[in-house]
Design a protein around this motif. Structure first.
Motif, PDB file in Angstrom:
ATOM      1  N   MET A   1       0.855  -1.189   0.000  1.00 34.49           N
ATOM      2  CA  MET A   1       0.000   0.000   0.000  1.00 34.49           C
ATOM      3  C   MET A   1       0.895   1.244   0.000  1.00 34.49           C
ATOM      4  O   MET A   1       1.861   1.317   0.777  1.00 34.49           O
ATOM      5  N   SER A   2       0.588   2.204  -0.837  1.00 32.51           N
ATOM      6  CA  SER A   2       1.474   3.351  -0.996  1.00 32.51           C
ATOM      7  C   SER A   2       1.437   4.251   0.239  1.00 32.51           C
ATOM      8  O   SER A   2       0.372   4.453   0.832  1.00 32.51           O
ATOM      9  N   PRO A   3       2.603   4.797   0.616  1.00 35.99           N
ATOM     10  CA  PRO A   3       2.623   5.697   1.777  1.00 35.99           C
ATOM     11  C   PRO A   3       1.750   6.929   1.573  1.00 35.99           C
ATOM     12  O   PRO A   3       1.146   7.426   2.530  1.00 35.99           O
ATOM     13  N   SER A   4       1.675   7.420   0.315  1.00 35.52           N
ATOM     14  CA  SER A   4       0.852   8.614   0.071  1.00 35.52           C
ATOM     15  C   SER A   4      -0.615   8.344   0.351  1.00 35.52           C
ATOM     16  O   SER A   4      -1.329   9.193   0.890  1.00 35.52           O
ATOM     17  N   LEU A   5      -1.098   7.127  -0.013  1.00 37.78           N
ATOM     18  CA  LEU A   5      -2.488   6.774   0.278  1.00 37.78           C
ATOM     19  C   LEU A   5      -2.726   6.716   1.784  1.00 37.78           C
ATOM     20  O   LEU A   5      -3.742   7.212   2.287  1.00 37.78           O
ATOM     21  N   LEU A   6      -1.782   6.133   2.515  1.00 38.39           N
ATOM     22  CA  LEU A   6      -1.929   6.049   3.970  1.00 38.39           C
ATOM     23  C   LEU A   6      -1.915   7.444   4.599  1.00 38.39           C
ATOM     24  O   LEU A   6      -2.733   7.755   5.475  1.00 38.39           O
ATOM     25  N   LEU A 196     -14.905  -4.989  14.767  1.00 35.19           N
ATOM     26  CA  LEU A 196     -15.910  -6.024  14.519  1.00 35.19           C
ATOM     27  C   LEU A 196     -15.962  -6.396  13.040  1.00 35.19           C
ATOM     28  O   LEU A 196     -16.092  -7.583  12.687  1.00 35.19           O
ATOM     29  N   LEU A 197     -15.844  -5.403  12.162  1.00 33.88           N
ATOM     30  CA  LEU A 197     -15.884  -5.681  10.724  1.00 33.88           C
ATOM     31  C   LEU A 197     -14.685  -6.519  10.297  1.00 33.88           C
ATOM     32  O   LEU A 197     -14.825  -7.465   9.510  1.00 33.88           O
ATOM     33  N   VAL A 198     -13.510  -6.197  10.828  1.00 31.97           N
ATOM     34  CA  VAL A 198     -12.327  -7.009  10.518  1.00 31.97           C
ATOM     35  C   VAL A 198     -12.518  -8.434  11.018  1.00 31.97           C
ATOM     36  O   VAL A 198     -12.228  -9.409  10.304  1.00 31.97           O
ATOM     37  N   GLY A 199     -13.013  -8.591  12.247  1.00 30.16           N
ATOM     38  CA  GLY A 199     -13.199  -9.936  12.791  1.00 30.16           C
ATOM     39  C   GLY A 199     -14.201 -10.760  11.995  1.00 30.16           C
ATOM     40  O   GLY A 199     -13.944 -11.926  11.659  1.00 30.16           O
ATOM     41  N   VAL A 200     -15.358 -10.151  11.669  1.00 33.44           N
ATOM     42  CA  VAL A 200     -16.386 -10.885  10.913  1.00 33.44           C
ATOM     43  C   VAL A 200     -15.871 -11.242   9.527  1.00 33.44           C
ATOM     44  O   VAL A 200     -16.073 -12.368   9.028  1.00 33.44           O
ATOM     45  N   THR A 201     -15.179 -10.326   8.865  1.00 30.72           N
ATOM     46  CA  THR A 201     -14.667 -10.591   7.513  1.00 30.72           C
ATOM     47  C   THR A 201     -13.639 -11.709   7.526  1.00 30.72           C
ATOM     48  O   THR A 201     -13.626 -12.580   6.637  1.00 30.72           O
ATOM     49  N   LEU A 305      -3.686  -6.013  11.202  1.00 28.76           N
ATOM     50  CA  LEU A 305      -3.429  -5.397   9.902  1.00 28.76           C
ATOM     51  C   LEU A 305      -3.027  -6.418   8.850  1.00 28.76           C
ATOM     52  O   LEU A 305      -3.430  -6.318   7.684  1.00 28.76           O
ATOM     53  N   ALA A 306      -2.220  -7.413   9.267  1.00 27.28           N
ATOM     54  CA  ALA A 306      -1.680  -8.375   8.295  1.00 27.28           C
ATOM     55  C   ALA A 306      -2.764  -9.273   7.721  1.00 27.28           C
ATOM     56  O   ALA A 306      -2.771  -9.562   6.515  1.00 27.28           O
ATOM     57  N   LEU A 307      -3.699  -9.714   8.555  1.00 26.99           N
ATOM     58  CA  LEU A 307      -4.762 -10.596   8.056  1.00 26.99           C
ATOM     59  C   LEU A 307      -5.667  -9.892   7.047  1.00 26.99           C
ATOM     60  O   LEU A 307      -5.916 -10.432   5.964  1.00 26.99           O
ATOM     61  N   ILE A 311      -6.564 -10.195   2.416  1.00 27.07           N
ATOM     62  CA  ILE A 311      -7.883 -10.291   1.777  1.00 27.07           C
ATOM     63  C   ILE A 311      -8.164  -9.067   0.905  1.00 27.07           C
ATOM     64  O   ILE A 311      -8.529  -9.179  -0.262  1.00 27.07           O
ATOM     65  N   SER A 312      -8.010  -7.865   1.493  1.00 28.12           N
ATOM     66  CA  SER A 312      -8.377  -6.647   0.782  1.00 28.12           C
ATOM     67  C   SER A 312      -7.595  -5.475   1.351  1.00 28.12           C
ATOM     68  O   SER A 312      -7.620  -5.244   2.573  1.00 28.12           O
ATOM     69  N   PRO A 313      -6.886  -4.704   0.506  1.00 32.82           N
ATOM     70  CA  PRO A 313      -6.184  -3.513   1.006  1.00 32.82           C
ATOM     71  C   PRO A 313      -7.142  -2.502   1.637  1.00 32.82           C
ATOM     72  O   PRO A 313      -6.771  -1.800   2.589  1.00 32.82           O
ATOM     73  N   LEU A 314      -8.385  -2.440   1.122  1.00 36.72           N
ATOM     74  CA  LEU A 314      -9.346  -1.504   1.683  1.00 36.72           C
ATOM     75  C   LEU A 314      -9.689  -1.877   3.121  1.00 36.72           C
ATOM     76  O   LEU A 314      -9.805  -1.016   3.997  1.00 36.72           O
TER      77      LEU A 314
END
Length: 849
Positions: A1-6, A196-201, A305-307, A311-314
């Motif tokens: 993921m680009s530093p500028s996006l972060l 919660l969204l990260v856990g459910v996903t 963050l790693a998990l 799956i998805s950068p978003l």
């Protein structure tokens, strides 16, 4: 993921946080003061430790992360009772921290500064944890390898700026910061929903990890309870430690006590916050197990963050923002609370000594920046040597050192200042020796040999030969045991110092002191609140106001200049009794003086009325004598000369009728004056004012014909509730006055205007002389003969009906008066209740004559 996006995402999120805070200061103030915002603001307890560190701890030590949240949950069972009492003290004495309470309870000059300095040092690891979490997450997602400090430093500066903008607007830190509360509540929702969204996903994408973990020997212990005495002791130790930390963390005191706007919010928070802790901990163990199964070589603190990144950068970006929200809320509130501690207990006494107390607000803002820079420095010194949870637990043990002196002081009167000071000093020293300094030694900033100690029994992580305990459990039990032992032991063997005498002072002097220190608004507000208080009560209130802004120790020093020692209780009762008698005598004297003035004014009024009566009798006697003499003379002539010519007889009879009419008008005026003086109320009834005006014109028509004056009219149809006879009397008085002075014409007008009926009587006579205009409505002021009662009666009658009368400017003479179309308040004696139309002759809109 680009530093500028972060960086862009981070900047947008922090900008959104800024807007939420601004909303709380403006239109969203009611939302920020609601019970749900209060309950969610307590979730500032859940920091980056919760969002990232709990998963890392669960991945290595299993369910030992749970006691960190079981402690606050158990404390909340007694929380309404405990915090209800604390809120009462805080509101009465404007407390901003536990250090304020220690000074208030023990009055020892060293307790407040010692507690403040220790908390600042003790919480540096906790603040450094948040900086490490943000920097670590940023570098992991961006794939960069720069030192963590490169990202942590600007983050620390921005969060310091946010705390300054929304936490230090005024000198009084006990004021509510609605914007800050709403921002913290908003961040609590963000981190909960993101976690919660990260856990459910992850569960949806990677499946249930529990069956796989049970089949893996190296993961099975993560699902089991602690084993052995050391395991159970560590579990109980963490429950107790986290419960005390929840009570004594400065940020928790700030959001739960200082920012509380209504004690009725406590019952909701007592169940809503444990529910929040339950929800935010649901994904912890599944994420830890999934991380161990799918990313065994990764840093456990970064599984959140790693998990998602797999799956998805978003989703990973959302997890990053959730971690940022968890860290920023804690840093902002904690740095604000610590800056208040520094300014109230360390800076205020110094600034007072150098007469620079006016710059305290600036120093408080600088203290926030100083705290953040010290946290960054600790992060550079020791941040790499400990996991996130380990750094947080060191701070938890530091905060717990306030517990013995505070809780015993809150519930046991036998605790002495010496005992509290001894316990705090002993616990602080042992915390530094067993936890803080070893952390620096593991980071390489102290020799490694420090961990071995000068003697095997004095090893920092194994005092008295204890082994098998983790360093945090060992340090907590050792420091808290020594703290509690010294507090109780020294209190039992020392005497409770005699409480210092209360201070007393005059309210005006105390208000002047508050004006000098806190500004004119505070002085005026104090005057309003302190009116009617006794001297000691007013002094205590002033001390509380000062303590909330400059700290309790400085407030006590400032109060010395405007107060004196209150006398002992027995003497105080005598003094207060004498003061009450003095006040009663003073009140009685003031009442006598008021009665004397009232009697004097009544006497002057009676004299004026008596003089007016004499003048009236003299004027009436004189005025009645003339027409009566004429009537008598004319009657005698008619009687003595029955053979008068018919034309001469008719002339005498006409003169007789004229004088009789004049006599009738005089009698009517005297009767009207008598009725006004008697205060008879008007007989209000629906009245056709146009018809009444036409009747008045008809009654004066013979006089107008005799004088050769043309009568004109301009009448609108108007109806009003009024006294018909009084209005007719007013019209006749004004018309007769106009006919007496008119040359060729008199005009009567009636219009509806602004909810009133407006009459005008206009003549083309010479007008009223300028020097007489101000006296034209006064009684017995006649400029062309007569009693001088006509215009006076007209004014009194108009005002008694709720209207106004005035003399207008212009050629000739124009008298105008109004009558209300709706009458709600009337005064039969003249003049509407609650208002005075001003000097006679001043119209309501056009201006005076």
């Amino acid at each position: 993921m680009s530093p500028s996006l972060l960086l862009t995402s981070l900047a947008l999120y922090l900008g959104l946080l800024f807007l939420v805070a601004l909303l709380g200061e403006g239109r969203g103030k009611a939302l920020a003061q609601g019970p749900w915002a209060y309950a969610l603001s307590l979730a500032v307890y859940a920091t980056a430790w919760t969002f990232m560190g709990s998963v890392g701890r669960a991945a290595t030590e299993g369910a030992t992360f749970l006691p960190i949240y079981l402690g606050p949950t158990l404390v909340l069972l007694f929380w309404p009772f405990l915090h209800g009492r604390l809120l009462q003290l805080a509101r009465a004495h404007r407390l901003t921290s536990w250090a304020d309470f220690l000074f208030l309870r023990y009055r020892h000059p060293l307790l407040g500064p010692l507690a403040a300095a220790f908390l600042v040092v003790g919480l540096l690891p906790y603040l450094a944890l948040q900086l490490k979490a943000i920097a670590q997450a940023f570098l992991f997602l961006s794939g960069e390898k720069e030192p963590l400090a490169d990202v942590a430093f600007p983050t620390a500066l921005f969060l310091a700026l946010f705390a300054i903008l929304f936490g230090t607007r005024r000198l009084d830190p006990s004021e509510r910061h609605q914007g800050l509360v709403l921002a913290v509540a908003f961040e609590s929702l963000v981190k909960l929903l993101a976690f919660l969204l990260v856990g459910v996903t992850m569960l949806w994408s990677l499946g249930n990890p529990f069956p796989q973990a049970q089949s893996r020997p190296e993961l099975a212990p993560l699902l089991l309870p602690p084993e052995g005495l050391a395991g159970y002791l560590a579990w109980v130790n963490l429950v107790l430690l986290s419960g005390l930390a929840f009570l004594f963390l400065p940020r928790q005191f700030h959001v739960s006590v200082v920012e509380n706007v209504d004690p009725k919010h406590l019952p909701l928070a007592a169940w809503a916050f444990p529910l929040y802790l339950l929800l935010i901990n649901l994904p912890v163990l599944p994420l830890a197990l999934l991380g161990q199964l799918h990313l065994p070589g990764e840093n456990p603190d970064l599984y959140v963050l790693a998990l998602p990144l797999e799956i998805s950068p978003l989703l990973a970006l959302l997890a990053f923002l959730g971690g940022v929200s968890a860290a920023t809320a804690m840093v902002v509130v904690e740095s604000l609370a610590l800056s208040i501690l520094i300014s109230n207990h360390l800076l205020s006494p110094l600034l007072l000594r150098y007469r620079a107390l006016g710059s305290l607000l600036l120093w408080r803002r600088l203290a926030i920046l100083l705290v953040m820079l010290l946290a960054y420095l600790y992060f550079r010194l020791a941040g790499e040597a400990y996991a996130l949870v380990g750094m947080g637990l060191i701070s938890f043990v530091a905060v717990a050192q306030l517990a013995p002196a505070s809780l015993l002081g809150l519930f046991w009167k036998g605790t002495t200042p010496q005992g509290a000071l001894a316990g705090l000093l002993g616990g602080t020293a042992l915390w530094a020796y067993t936890l803080f300094l070893p952390a620096l030694a593991r980071s390489g900033w102290l020799p490694k040999g420090f961990l071995e100690g000068p003697h095997p029994l004095l090893r920092p992580e194994g005092l008295l030969g204890l082994s098998g305990l983790d360093p945090v459990t060992h340090g907590f039990l050792a420091s808290l045991t020594l703290n509690l032992t010294l507090t109780l032991g020294v209190s039992l063997f020392t005497r409770q110092e005699a409480p210092s005498r209360d201070r007393t002072g005059e309210v005006e002097e105390l208000a002047a002191l508050l004006r000098r220190v806190l500004g004119p608004e505070a002085g005026e507000a104090f005057l309003e609140q302190a009116t009617g208080l006794r001297g000691p009560e007013a002094a205590a209130l002033a001390e509380a106001w000062l303590a909330g802004s400059v700290g309790p120790a400085t407030a006590r020093l400032l109060l010395l200049s405007a107060t004196r020692e209150a006398p002992p209780q027995a003497l105080r009762e005598e003094v207060e009794a004498a003061a009450r008698e003095s006040r009663a005598l003073r009140t009685y004297a003031e009442a006598l003086e008021a009665a004397r003035k009232e009697l004097s004014e009544a006497y002057e009024r009676l004299k004026a009325l008596d003089q007016a009566k004499d003048e009236l009798l003299a004027a009436v006697s004189h005025e009645l004598k003339t027409p009566l003499t004429s009537v008598r003379a004319l009657a005698e002539i008619l009687e003595a000369h029955p053979d008068l010519p018919e034309e001469e007889r008719r002339r005498f009879i006409a003169l007789l009728a004229k004088e009789a009419a004049r006599l009738s008008r005089l009698v009517d005026q005297v009767l009207a004056y008598a009725r006004l003086q008697a205060g008879l109320p008007p007989a209000l009834a629906p009245t056709d004012l146009k018809g009444l005006a036409e009747e008045a014109l008809a009654l004066v028509k013979p006089l107008s014909l005799e004088r050769g004056v043309n009568m004109e009219e301009a009448l609108e149809a108007v109806h009003a509730p009024t006294d018909r006879d009084r209005v007719l009397q007013i019209l006749l008085n004004l018309l007769h006055n106009a006919l007496r002075h008119a040359r060729r014409r008199v005009r009567l007008e009636l219009h509806r205007r602004n909810g009133e009926a407006l009459f005008r009587v206009v003549d083309d006579g010479p007008g009223v002389p300028e020097e007489a205009r101000l006296r034209v409505f006064e009684p017995f002021q006649s400029f062309s003969g007569g009693t001088g009662l006509g215009l006076f009666l007209a004014r009194r009658l108009v005002e008694g009906l709720g209207g106004r009368i005035w003399l207008e400017n212009g050629n000739g003479t124009t008298f105008a008066f109004t009558l209300p179309l709706e009458v709600s308040h009337e005064d039969p004696g003249g003049g509407r209740r609650g208002e005075h139309p001003g000097a006679p002759g001043v119209p309501p809109e056009e201006g005076g004559a």
